[in-house]
Design a protein around this motif. Sequence first.
Motif, PDB file in Angstrom:
ATOM      1  N   GLU A  18     -10.080   4.215   1.053  1.00 41.80           N
ATOM      2  CA  GLU A  18      -9.648   3.072   0.594  1.00 41.80           C
ATOM      3  C   GLU A  18      -8.684   3.308  -0.648  1.00 41.80           C
ATOM      4  O   GLU A  18      -7.715   2.790  -0.973  1.00 41.80           O
ATOM      5  CB  GLU A  18     -10.873   2.324  -0.024  1.00 41.80           C
ATOM      6  CG  GLU A  18     -10.562   0.926  -0.345  1.00 41.80           C
ATOM      7  CD  GLU A  18     -12.018   0.167  -0.384  1.00 41.80           C
ATOM      8  OE1 GLU A  18     -12.594  -0.020   0.816  1.00 41.80           O
ATOM      9  OE2 GLU A  18     -12.556   0.285  -1.351  1.00 41.80           O
ATOM     10  N   ARG A  19      -9.028   4.309  -1.471  1.00 39.72           N
ATOM     11  CA  ARG A  19      -8.015   4.878  -2.570  1.00 39.72           C
ATOM     12  C   ARG A  19      -6.597   5.023  -2.268  1.00 39.72           C
ATOM     13  O   ARG A  19      -5.744   4.954  -2.706  1.00 39.72           O
ATOM     14  CB  ARG A  19      -8.871   5.856  -3.771  1.00 39.72           C
ATOM     15  CG  ARG A  19      -9.936   5.267  -4.466  1.00 39.72           C
ATOM     16  CD  ARG A  19     -10.374   6.389  -5.448  1.00 39.72           C
ATOM     17  NE  ARG A  19     -10.656   7.440  -5.002  1.00 39.72           N
ATOM     18  CZ  ARG A  19     -11.765   8.075  -4.616  1.00 39.72           C
ATOM     19  NH1 ARG A  19     -12.995   7.154  -5.046  1.00 39.72           N
ATOM     20  NH2 ARG A  19     -12.212   9.030  -4.289  1.00 39.72           N
ATOM     21  N   VAL A  20      -6.763   6.030  -0.897  1.00 41.12           N
ATOM     22  CA  VAL A  20      -5.415   6.361  -0.425  1.00 41.12           C
ATOM     23  C   VAL A  20      -4.758   5.336   0.111  1.00 41.12           C
ATOM     24  O   VAL A  20      -3.474   5.336  -0.475  1.00 41.12           O
ATOM     25  CB  VAL A  20      -5.731   7.439   0.720  1.00 41.12           C
ATOM     26  CG1 VAL A  20      -4.418   7.920   1.302  1.00 41.12           C
ATOM     27  CG2 VAL A  20      -6.342   8.626  -0.035  1.00 41.12           C
ATOM     28  N   ILE A  21      -5.392   4.368   0.615  1.00 38.35           N
ATOM     29  CA  ILE A  21      -4.437   3.380   1.111  1.00 38.35           C
ATOM     30  C   ILE A  21      -3.906   2.459  -0.021  1.00 38.35           C
ATOM     31  O   ILE A  21      -2.902   1.931   0.039  1.00 38.35           O
ATOM     32  CB  ILE A  21      -5.355   2.275   2.047  1.00 38.35           C
ATOM     33  CG1 ILE A  21      -6.009   3.000   3.518  1.00 38.35           C
ATOM     34  CG2 ILE A  21      -4.860   0.807   2.402  1.00 38.35           C
ATOM     35  CD1 ILE A  21      -7.083   2.485   3.931  1.00 38.35           C
ATOM     36  N   LEU A  22      -4.880   2.092  -0.940  1.00 36.88           N
ATOM     37  CA  LEU A  22      -4.248   1.298  -2.054  1.00 36.88           C
ATOM     38  C   LEU A  22      -3.257   1.874  -2.748  1.00 36.88           C
ATOM     39  O   LEU A  22      -2.262   1.388  -3.409  1.00 36.88           O
ATOM     40  CB  LEU A  22      -5.400   1.055  -3.044  1.00 36.88           C
ATOM     41  CG  LEU A  22      -6.434   0.078  -2.336  1.00 36.88           C
ATOM     42  CD1 LEU A  22      -7.727  -0.143  -3.305  1.00 36.88           C
ATOM     43  CD2 LEU A  22      -6.002  -1.427  -2.050  1.00 36.88           C
ATOM     44  N   ARG A  23      -3.448   3.361  -2.956  1.00 37.69           N
ATOM     45  CA  ARG A  23      -2.381   3.708  -3.903  1.00 37.69           C
ATOM     46  C   ARG A  23      -0.957   4.285  -3.123  1.00 37.69           C
ATOM     47  O   ARG A  23       0.045   4.014  -3.620  1.00 37.69           O
ATOM     48  CB  ARG A  23      -2.829   5.335  -4.484  1.00 37.69           C
ATOM     49  CG  ARG A  23      -2.262   6.171  -5.394  1.00 37.69           C
ATOM     50  CD  ARG A  23      -2.654   7.384  -6.033  1.00 37.69           C
ATOM     51  NE  ARG A  23      -3.104   8.258  -4.720  1.00 37.69           N
ATOM     52  CZ  ARG A  23      -4.137   8.775  -4.530  1.00 37.69           C
ATOM     53  NH1 ARG A  23      -5.144   8.310  -5.083  1.00 37.69           N
ATOM     54  NH2 ARG A  23      -4.358   9.583  -3.400  1.00 37.69           N
ATOM     55  N   ASP A  24      -1.239   4.932  -1.741  1.00 37.03           N
ATOM     56  CA  ASP A  24      -0.194   5.570  -1.191  1.00 37.03           C
ATOM     57  C   ASP A  24       0.159   4.733   0.167  1.00 37.03           C
ATOM     58  O   ASP A  24       1.477   5.058   0.696  1.00 37.03           O
ATOM     59  CB  ASP A  24      -0.554   6.763  -0.820  1.00 37.03           C
ATOM     60  CG  ASP A  24      -0.751   7.735  -1.955  1.00 37.03           C
ATOM     61  OD1 ASP A  24      -0.508   7.623  -2.961  1.00 37.03           O
ATOM     62  OD2 ASP A  24      -1.587   8.697  -1.486  1.00 37.03           O
ATOM     63  N   PRO A  70      -1.199   2.616   3.902  1.00 33.85           N
ATOM     64  CA  PRO A  70      -1.829   3.105   5.013  1.00 33.85           C
ATOM     65  C   PRO A  70      -0.994   4.173   6.091  1.00 33.85           C
ATOM     66  O   PRO A  70      -1.661   5.027   6.727  1.00 33.85           O
ATOM     67  CB  PRO A  70      -2.309   1.867   5.699  1.00 33.85           C
ATOM     68  CG  PRO A  70      -1.244   0.938   5.260  1.00 33.85           C
ATOM     69  CD  PRO A  70      -1.049   1.359   4.021  1.00 33.85           C
ATOM     70  N   SER A  71      -0.088   4.308   5.700  1.00 33.65           N
ATOM     71  CA  SER A  71       0.919   5.022   6.501  1.00 33.65           C
ATOM     72  C   SER A  71       0.673   6.713   6.050  1.00 33.65           C
ATOM     73  O   SER A  71       1.016   7.641   6.747  1.00 33.65           O
ATOM     74  CB  SER A  71       2.474   4.948   6.394  1.00 33.65           C
ATOM     75  OG  SER A  71       2.999   4.905   5.287  1.00 33.65           O
ATOM     76  N   ARG A  72       0.194   6.697   4.834  1.00 38.12           N
ATOM     77  CA  ARG A  72       0.045   8.160   4.127  1.00 38.12           C
ATOM     78  C   ARG A  72      -1.628   8.549   4.539  1.00 38.12           C
ATOM     79  O   ARG A  72      -1.840   9.747   4.025  1.00 38.12           O
ATOM     80  CB  ARG A  72       0.100   8.228   2.878  1.00 38.12           C
ATOM     81  CG  ARG A  72       1.687   7.757   2.513  1.00 38.12           C
ATOM     82  CD  ARG A  72       2.402   8.908   2.595  1.00 38.12           C
ATOM     83  NE  ARG A  72       3.754   8.365   2.014  1.00 38.12           N
ATOM     84  CZ  ARG A  72       4.590   9.215   1.584  1.00 38.12           C
ATOM     85  NH1 ARG A  72       4.340  10.518   1.302  1.00 38.12           N
ATOM     86  NH2 ARG A  72       5.823   8.887   1.127  1.00 38.12           N
ATOM     87  N   LEU A  73      -2.179   7.811   5.227  1.00 35.64           N
ATOM     88  CA  LEU A  73      -3.625   8.176   5.545  1.00 35.64           C
ATOM     89  C   LEU A  73      -3.545   8.945   6.702  1.00 35.64           C
ATOM     90  O   LEU A  73      -3.156   9.178   7.399  1.00 35.64           O
ATOM     91  CB  LEU A  73      -4.339   6.935   6.029  1.00 35.64           C
ATOM     92  CG  LEU A  73      -5.943   7.036   5.655  1.00 35.64           C
ATOM     93  CD1 LEU A  73      -6.222   6.986   4.279  1.00 35.64           C
ATOM     94  CD2 LEU A  73      -6.181   5.490   6.407  1.00 35.64           C
ATOM     95  N   SER A  74      -4.329  10.331   6.097  1.00 35.21           N
ATOM     96  CA  SER A  74      -4.376  11.539   7.110  1.00 35.21           C
ATOM     97  C   SER A  74      -5.772  12.049   6.693  1.00 35.21           C
ATOM     98  O   SER A  74      -6.435  11.726   5.911  1.00 35.21           O
ATOM     99  CB  SER A  74      -3.617  12.572   6.934  1.00 35.21           C
ATOM    100  OG  SER A  74      -3.759  12.850   5.485  1.00 35.21           O
ATOM    101  N   GLY A  75      -6.564  12.851   7.566  1.00 38.32           N
ATOM    102  CA  GLY A  75      -7.831  13.517   7.648  1.00 38.32           C
ATOM    103  C   GLY A  75      -7.604  14.322   6.375  1.00 38.32           C
ATOM    104  O   GLY A  75      -8.570  14.046   5.379  1.00 38.32           O
TER     105      GLY A  75
END
Length: 196
Positions: free
Chosen positions: A19-25, A27-32
């Motif tokens: 959730e923090r990654v999605i909000l900050r960066d 959803p396209s930057r979401l990776s394992g």
Amino acid sequence: MPRGVAIPELRQQLFTAAERVILRDGPSRLSGRAVTTEAGVAAGLLYAHFTDLDDFLAAYAVDRSFVVIAAAPLADRAGTGDIAANLADALLAIPRDTLTALARLLVLRPELAERVHDVLGDETALDAIERAAAAYLEAERRLGRLAESIDPQAVALALVGALHHLVLTAGDLDDRLRPAIAALVGSTANERTANG
């Protein structure tokens, strides 16, 4: 984190990190790796608990859908207070970060919605909000507090559309959602008075 040490609540820790990654960066930057780095755990830990990133993201979307569904109670409000205020209070009680991250993820990865439907049936987060709002408005209409000519399903859809738009565009939810709800429901009250 030392090897072999159990991490309590690991799933929730990973979901919160996503959730923090999605909000900050976004959803396209979401990776394992982005998730495990954000969570402060070993890179392979996500894959020890989930088949792949899609499996993780589907589990995240299901979990967060439950959070959103549980956060917007309307059933007990019928017949009390102001209709528009009841709707606004319920919608604004939904954790904004959770709703924002979930909406952004599902816009980027619409195929995840099918996986959420496989688990929850028709009760995905926005579907559940729409159903709850429609049921509440229908109850208010039965109580005579809303005009008979009003279509609760149409008003509920408009409310969810406004909520979704504001969440995706990072609009000021409180300042913009309350007037939108008042305009939709207020017009129904005016119509009821005029037809009364």
